[in-house]
Design a protein around this motif. Sequence first.
Motif, PDB file in Angstrom:
ATOM      1  N   ASN A 169       1.143  -0.984   0.254  1.00  0.00           N
ATOM      2  CA  ASN A 169       0.104  -0.062   0.335  1.00  0.00           C
ATOM      3  C   ASN A 169       0.668   1.453   0.031  1.00  0.00           C
ATOM      4  O   ASN A 169       1.417   2.272   0.935  1.00  0.00           O
ATOM      5  N   PHE A 170       1.896   0.679  -0.745  1.00  0.00           N
ATOM      6  CA  PHE A 170       2.327   2.789  -1.044  1.00  0.00           C
ATOM      7  C   PHE A 170       1.916   3.469  -2.542  1.00  0.00           C
ATOM      8  O   PHE A 170       1.327   2.705  -2.863  1.00  0.00           O
ATOM      9  N   PRO A 171       2.322   5.012  -2.760  1.00  0.00           N
ATOM     10  CA  PRO A 171       1.779   5.991  -3.409  1.00  0.00           C
ATOM     11  C   PRO A 171       2.229   5.328  -4.740  1.00  0.00           C
ATOM     12  O   PRO A 171       3.301   4.936  -4.519  1.00  0.00           O
ATOM     13  N   GLY A 172       1.887   6.143  -5.480  1.00  0.00           N
ATOM     14  CA  GLY A 172       2.178   5.631  -6.485  1.00  0.00           C
ATOM     15  C   GLY A 172       3.701   6.017  -6.892  1.00  0.00           C
ATOM     16  O   GLY A 172       4.106   5.504  -8.850  1.00  0.00           O
ATOM     17  N   ARG A 173       3.499   6.960  -6.342  1.00  0.00           N
ATOM     18  CA  ARG A 173       5.682   7.484  -6.584  1.00  0.00           C
ATOM     19  C   ARG A 173       6.410   6.264  -6.610  1.00  0.00           C
ATOM     20  O   ARG A 173       7.829   7.200  -7.455  1.00  0.00           O
ATOM     21  N   SER A 181       7.960   2.929  -7.273  1.00  0.00           N
ATOM     22  CA  SER A 181       7.519   2.407  -8.695  1.00  0.00           C
ATOM     23  C   SER A 181       8.741   0.991  -8.828  1.00  0.00           C
ATOM     24  O   SER A 181       9.606   1.817  -8.632  1.00  0.00           O
ATOM     25  N   ASP A 194       9.822  10.010   2.922  1.00  0.00           N
ATOM     26  CA  ASP A 194      10.475   9.062   2.456  1.00  0.00           C
ATOM     27  C   ASP A 194      11.661   8.831   3.258  1.00  0.00           C
ATOM     28  O   ASP A 194      12.489   7.759   2.737  1.00  0.00           O
TER      29      ASP A 194
END
Lengths: 113, 112
Positions: free
Chosen positions: A59-63, A65, A85
């Motif tokens: 569950n991490f944001p799309g930033r 990858s 971060d």
Amino acid sequence: KAGVTQTPRYLIKTRGQQVTLSCSPISGHRSVSWYQQTPGQGLQFLFEYFSETQRNKGNFPGRFSGRQFSNSRSEMNVSTLELGDSALYLCASRAQGGNTEAFFGQGTRLTVV
Amino acid sequence: SQELEQSPQSLIVQEGKNLTINCTSSKTLYGLYWYKQKYGEGLIFLMMLQKGGEEKSHEKITAKLDEKKQQSSLHITASQPSHAGIYLCGAVGLSGNTPLVFGKGTRLSVIA
């Protein structure tokens, strides 16, 4: 047999920048998982790659990858860095998945200022 | 999703004493991993347990898996300063494709 290698070991970046971390798994291992470790949240799962395909995602944001290459080496990228971060990023190498031994690299310590 | 709770969160023991760390899962355990971590470094693999009742030892560290209780325990006999660090348990789900998730760790300090 070489262990799991993560590069770089330490990194300092400025807010808004992006960063790429690398992980070379144990020879023959096809699964690479990435984790973020912070004092408050512990070890949190980011994503897992198996044979160049993302198999699981946390569950991490799309930033956040990642990708995996044909030689099983994996990279993770964080764009538009935020102070939050800052963490130790660890990768784990497994032969396949499921109930197989998982071995970790030494980690990359990312500091965002 | 599977959650692992470790207890205690931290532990201070005198050198030579025995200690136990517990890891309890919110779901059925199909594989349980124990790791040790020195501050700021990577995780060192200690052992993996796969079957209920299985018990493994690594030097003075013994771990056991209790399937019925969905719990594993790690026992250190005659602790030494070299045992100090953070102990983490990890687990995978039934499917071979599930990720390895971890508890928050137990910080162990061993004093002379």
